[in-house]
Design a protein around this motif. Structure first.
Motif, mmCIF file in Angstrom:
data_model
loop_
_atom_site.group_PDB
_atom_site.id
_atom_site.type_symbol
_atom_site.label_atom_id
_atom_site.label_comp_id
_atom_site.label_asym_id
_atom_site.label_seq_id
_atom_site.Cartn_x
_atom_site.Cartn_y
_atom_site.Cartn_z
ATOM 1 N N HIS A 1 0.779 -0.854 0.097
ATOM 2 C CA HIS A 1 0.049 0.493 -0.161
ATOM 3 C C HIS A 1 1.045 1.646 0.350
ATOM 4 C CE1 HIS A 1 -3.674 -1.774 0.323
ATOM 5 N NE2 HIS A 1 -3.744 -2.057 1.622
ATOM 6 N N PHE A 2 1.977 1.383 0.582
ATOM 7 C CA PHE A 2 2.631 2.499 0.614
ATOM 8 C C PHE A 2 4.610 2.367 -0.250
ATOM 9 C CE2 PHE A 2 -0.097 2.074 4.439
ATOM 10 C CZ PHE A 2 -1.072 2.970 4.079
ATOM 11 N N GLY A 3 4.470 1.203 -0.660
ATOM 12 C CA GLY A 3 6.088 1.104 -0.531
ATOM 13 C C GLY A 3 6.972 0.896 -0.209
ATOM 14 N N ASN A 4 6.674 1.623 1.033
ATOM 15 C CA ASN A 4 7.945 0.716 2.234
ATOM 16 C C ASN A 4 7.892 1.520 2.830
ATOM 17 O OD1 ASN A 4 8.640 3.747 1.682
ATOM 18 N ND2 ASN A 4 10.814 2.852 0.437
ATOM 19 N N LYS A 5 8.689 1.795 4.030
ATOM 20 C CA LYS A 5 8.433 2.183 5.401
ATOM 21 C C LYS A 5 7.818 3.785 5.480
ATOM 22 C CE LYS A 5 10.477 1.797 9.810
ATOM 23 N NZ LYS A 5 11.872 1.208 11.265
ATOM 24 N N GLU A 6 9.503 3.942 4.328
ATOM 25 C CA GLU A 6 9.203 5.525 4.899
ATOM 26 C C GLU A 6 8.495 6.406 3.963
ATOM 27 O OE1 GLU A 6 12.503 7.048 3.225
ATOM 28 O OE2 GLU A 6 12.132 9.322 3.022
ATOM 29 N N GLU B 1 10.248 14.629 14.911
ATOM 30 C CA GLU B 1 10.588 15.321 13.789
ATOM 31 C C GLU B 1 11.144 16.459 13.891
ATOM 32 O OE1 GLU B 1 11.189 14.316 9.885
ATOM 33 O OE2 GLU B 1 9.647 13.121 11.163
ATOM 34 N N TYR B 2 11.487 17.274 14.387
ATOM 35 C CA TYR B 2 11.676 18.455 14.960
ATOM 36 C C TYR B 2 13.785 17.652 15.586
ATOM 37 C CZ TYR B 2 9.046 22.506 15.669
ATOM 38 O OH TYR B 2 7.927 23.445 15.651
ATOM 39 N N ILE B 3 13.815 16.926 15.772
ATOM 40 C CA ILE B 3 14.794 16.475 16.813
ATOM 41 C C ILE B 3 15.761 15.565 15.744
ATOM 42 C CG2 ILE B 3 14.900 14.418 17.770
ATOM 43 C CD1 ILE B 3 15.479 17.998 19.598
ATOM 44 N N GLU B 4 14.658 14.044 15.292
ATOM 45 C CA GLU B 4 15.306 13.924 14.227
ATOM 46 C C GLU B 4 14.671 13.788 12.799
ATOM 47 O OE1 GLU B 4 16.799 10.422 16.384
ATOM 48 O OE2 GLU B 4 16.322 8.836 14.505
ATOM 49 N N PRO B 5 14.737 14.363 12.055
ATOM 50 C CA PRO B 5 14.031 14.958 11.135
ATOM 51 C C PRO B 5 14.729 13.705 9.763
ATOM 52 C CG PRO B 5 15.494 16.929 11.515
ATOM 53 C CD PRO B 5 16.159 16.205 12.628
ATOM 54 N N THR B 6 13.597 13.747 8.962
ATOM 55 C CA THR B 6 13.723 12.957 8.008
ATOM 56 C C THR B 6 13.049 13.337 7.142
ATOM 57 O OG1 THR B 6 10.772 12.677 7.820
ATOM 58 C CG2 THR B 6 12.294 11.350 9.567
ATOM 59 N N ASN B 7 13.452 12.547 5.792
ATOM 60 C CA ASN B 7 12.777 13.313 4.574
ATOM 61 C C ASN B 7 11.836 14.362 4.875
ATOM 62 O OD1 ASN B 7 15.739 12.977 3.889
ATOM 63 N ND2 ASN B 7 14.477 10.990 2.248
ATOM 64 N N ALA B 8 10.670 14.055 5.014
ATOM 65 C CA ALA B 8 9.296 14.481 4.965
ATOM 66 C C ALA B 8 9.450 15.601 5.700
ATOM 67 C CB ALA B 8 8.350 13.695 6.206
ATOM 68 N N TYR C 1 16.218 22.389 20.337
ATOM 69 C CA TYR C 1 15.582 21.228 19.709
ATOM 70 C C TYR C 1 14.809 21.768 18.061
ATOM 71 C CZ TYR C 1 11.265 23.262 21.401
ATOM 72 O OH TYR C 1 10.413 23.528 21.796
ATOM 73 N N ALA C 2 14.489 22.936 17.993
ATOM 74 C CA ALA C 2 14.078 23.372 16.816
ATOM 75 C C ALA C 2 14.402 23.705 15.395
ATOM 76 C CB ALA C 2 12.915 24.711 17.368
ATOM 77 N N ALA C 3 15.932 24.198 16.094
ATOM 78 C CA ALA C 3 17.262 24.066 15.535
ATOM 79 C C ALA C 3 16.900 23.530 13.650
ATOM 80 C CB ALA C 3 18.547 22.990 16.089
ATOM 81 N N PRO C 4 16.411 22.417 13.337
ATOM 82 C CA PRO C 4 16.313 21.815 12.060
ATOM 83 C C PRO C 4 15.232 22.959 11.607
ATOM 84 C CG PRO C 4 16.245 20.203 13.364
ATOM 85 C CD PRO C 4 16.301 20.985 14.608
ATOM 86 N N VAL C 5 14.755 23.179 12.385
ATOM 87 C CA VAL C 5 13.275 24.005 11.569
ATOM 88 C C VAL C 5 13.425 25.528 11.676
ATOM 89 C CG1 VAL C 5 10.810 24.977 12.598
ATOM 90 C CG2 VAL C 5 11.682 22.348 12.787
ATOM 91 N N ILE C 6 14.290 26.119 12.439
ATOM 92 C CA ILE C 6 14.540 27.505 12.017
ATOM 93 C C ILE C 6 15.309 27.384 11.138
ATOM 94 C CG2 ILE C 6 16.126 28.834 13.492
ATOM 95 C CD1 ILE C 6 14.830 28.429 15.978
ATOM 96 N N LYS C 7 16.166 26.762 10.781
ATOM 97 C CA LYS C 7 17.293 26.385 10.008
ATOM 98 C C LYS C 7 16.460 26.277 7.992
ATOM 99 C CE LYS C 7 20.958 23.511 7.670
ATOM 100 N NZ LYS C 7 21.632 22.610 7.847
ATOM 101 N N ARG C 8 15.019 25.501 8.753
ATOM 102 C CA ARG C 8 14.367 25.899 7.363
ATOM 103 C C ARG C 8 13.730 26.923 7.255
ATOM 104 N NH1 ARG C 8 16.039 20.912 8.530
ATOM 105 N NH2 ARG C 8 16.214 19.091 6.571
ATOM 106 N N LEU C 9 13.148 27.890 8.805
ATOM 107 C CA LEU C 9 12.053 28.392 7.547
ATOM 108 C C LEU C 9 13.045 30.330 7.928
ATOM 109 C CD1 LEU C 9 9.645 28.692 11.602
ATOM 110 C CD2 LEU C 9 8.932 28.437 8.466
#
Lengths: 225, 225, 225, 225
Positions: C57-62, C123-130, D179-187
């Motif tokens: 349904h979703f291709g893969n885990k990501e 997502e903040y602390i460990e950003p994915t491609n999303a 912790y918002a560093a990745p977001v601030i970087k993008r914003l």
DNA sequence: CATGAATGAGCCTTCATTCAT
DNA sequence: CATGAATGAAGGCTCATTCAT
């Protein structure tokens, strides 16, 4: 700096002490856990020696194991010799009783001695390179002596196969209580064999075997068929 | 004899095939090398399956080992059942002969069957977590049946300890040829047990035991001392 | 055999059901354990679907993770929209209160909604491609709206850096209770945030921020230095 | 700057060298990828040591992680202590400014120090078994000190809940930039925080917080409602 | 003689993914 | 559309052994 004087280590022990302590400890651990399950680290930790000491004194793990086997065998047979105080002129019944008692005590006996039995049991089921030596130096003399007693009991001119099988029956009964210990423990909730149980076992095996061999002798004149 | 049709292509095997092939191969390898010495890598390589298949089908190494034990037991007992064709109304002498023959063949028998014996021998000397189950499901029923035969042979009101010790004597004689095989091989240059040797062994043990137990019954009315 | 009719599976569910169930379950598990710690197997087991369904349904885990993120975001914003019932003509104090309340409830709220917050925190602390998408589609609109309120509160001609920093102060206070939840739980033995605590938190943050921004406006006319 | 003399040959390093190099490298990798995503293989490869060295020096992966956490904490707090040069007799406004500056620098600072912040951020969002220790040994003392400053600022008899919430507001603002560093970087296309930005952030948070807490103190005498 | 540190090979297990049906 | 079986890569960990001192 130079190897001029007899060196002692921090705790003031001579090298021989270290070697012997490893030998003793390794005997316990090998007997309890087997060759493969035992790690050099565990032995060294228990013995309070450095991990490199084993390789230093015995070359490698297998070398240590062989040394342990030899050492344990000497200790056990020094304490419980084959004849157990009987002379070759004594009646064969008595000699068989002595043989069985000595044998059973040697492999089931408590403390130091029992380790020999456990090591041998393992060697039976999962032979290492040591088995060849063990068979020739330990088992064959033992079997030869037993056979001579059995042959005498069977009367004149018994078939060699009968002698062999009867001897096997005797040995098999004895060894059963050694290698089946974990099973017996679970079957009858019997935790350990004390001196009293060992004596009872030896008595039973002697009686059982003497009855049987006696019947062989009487009914067949020691000859089968 | 040849895998004629079932194998269609590289991956075209019935699901059960992979599972069973692992089971068979693992039985051989475990019997030969023991639990600890055996690597699942070796099993998988021998069986020609991926290493993750063990985890998929049996959870982990221990799960595989247990499955092997259960599988081998079923095979062995299906081929050589406890009674070996005797009825409970048959005379105890005959039942003991049948029991011993079945027992000895089951643990010494060639080919597929012998693996069961080897696995059991290892379990005796170096118990795994499986031993508890093995004792309850396999050994206890066996020992119970043997005891009832021995009790009957001993006549009226034998002491339970006598029953137990005599049963142990019977079992000990049988098992000896299993676990002492490597030693016997070296002592007498006897390489393997063929059907003929197995029969001779069974006959001897039966005779030896019947003589002994008979003497117990006659001389003591089944009571010791 | 042919895909002619609408297929249902054994439990009589339409494919959409399977897809949605995976989506729901995955939301829970991802929020609880994070992307890496979560296994496809666990999700499928919890959802009661086959392990291959995810890849189907979703291709893969990501792909599944991205779908979950998008789905959760929609649910959360549908329930707690940005303005929270205020109009752009309402006084900025009221709009800030509404914004904060909506924000805090959206990320701390119980049940379904909270999952969104947890996913975002990760997502903040460990950003994915999303994260790129999330920033543009979710966070930037949010920050823009907050900035306009803050700008209005600061009076005429505030420095943009001041607007940004004050907005950050507001957001920072809100998010603290989200990502520091495990710490707060340990510091004060406060297990979870109920609706009452959430309201108290929102009130405090609004008051604290209005005091501060008010002082900025009064003392500096919105300009620093 | 250059490893001039210490390195003698391939293996000629002080024992502490290997341990410390693992500690340093692991700090980087853990901070960058998190506990689960990090493989000890990668750490060892980066550090140029054998994979078994981790087990030898730290027991296992978790042991290494804990050691890293403790080590980073020490480094960070040695460089930026809690009081940052103020005495407990200094006015609370000054003490708060010092606290915030120290705190922000400790978690955002460049180079070695920043790793501490990243590790902590991850611990917040995806706690490991280490969090309990971290909370008691690091976070609680920090929060206690902040609370005492805030309490003093709020005037006489503030409600404990108010103290707690205001302290949370301060900490929340600080941590946001971590912790918002990745977001601030993008914003805002703001790549990294240099010393100048860090100072500006600290100044803003201090001002913002002092305004707010001051207003709490004035208007309510430190009591809410 | 003896030691703590370091090594490399190997083991069990897990996981996302793919395949044939 | 959906599934159970199978795969290969990789991860954490353990162990006997060796090295420089």
């Amino acid at each position: 700096m130079f190897d001029t004087i007899k060196q002692t280590n921090v705790t003031g022990e001579t090298p021989a002490d270290t070697r012997k302590r490893i030998l003793e400890t390794a005997g316990e651990v090998f007997a309890m856990s087997g060759y493969r399950n035992t790690t050099i680290r565990e032995i060294c930790r228990s013995a309070g020696v450095n991990i490199a000491a084993v390789n230093y004194h015995f070359g490698n793990k297998e070398g240590l194991y062989l040394a342990v086997l030899k050492y344990r065998q000497e200790v056990a047979f020094r304490k419980y010799p084959l004849d157990f105080g009987t002379a070759s002129t004594d009646p064969p019944e008595e000699r068989l009783r002595a043989f069985i008692r000595s044998f059973v005590t040697r492999i089931l006996g408590e403390g130091e001695v029992s380790r020999f039995g456990r090591l041998m049991a393992r060697e039976y089921i999962e032979p290492t390179n040591a088995l060849d030596t063990v068979v020739e130096e330990t088992i064959r003399p033992l079997f030869t002596r037993l056979s001579s007693i059995v042959r005498q009991l069977l009367g004149r001119k018994p078939k060699e196969e009968t002698v062999r099988l009867c001897s096997a029956s005797v040995v098999g009964q004895c060894l059963y209580f050694l290698y089946a210990a974990p099973v017996i423990k679970r079957l009858f909730q019997q935790p350990e064999f004390g001196p009293k149980e060992i004596e009872a076992i030896a008595d039973h095996i002697a009686e059982f075997s003497l009855y049987a061999i006696g019947s062989f002798a009487v009914r067949k004149g020691g000859e089968k068929g």
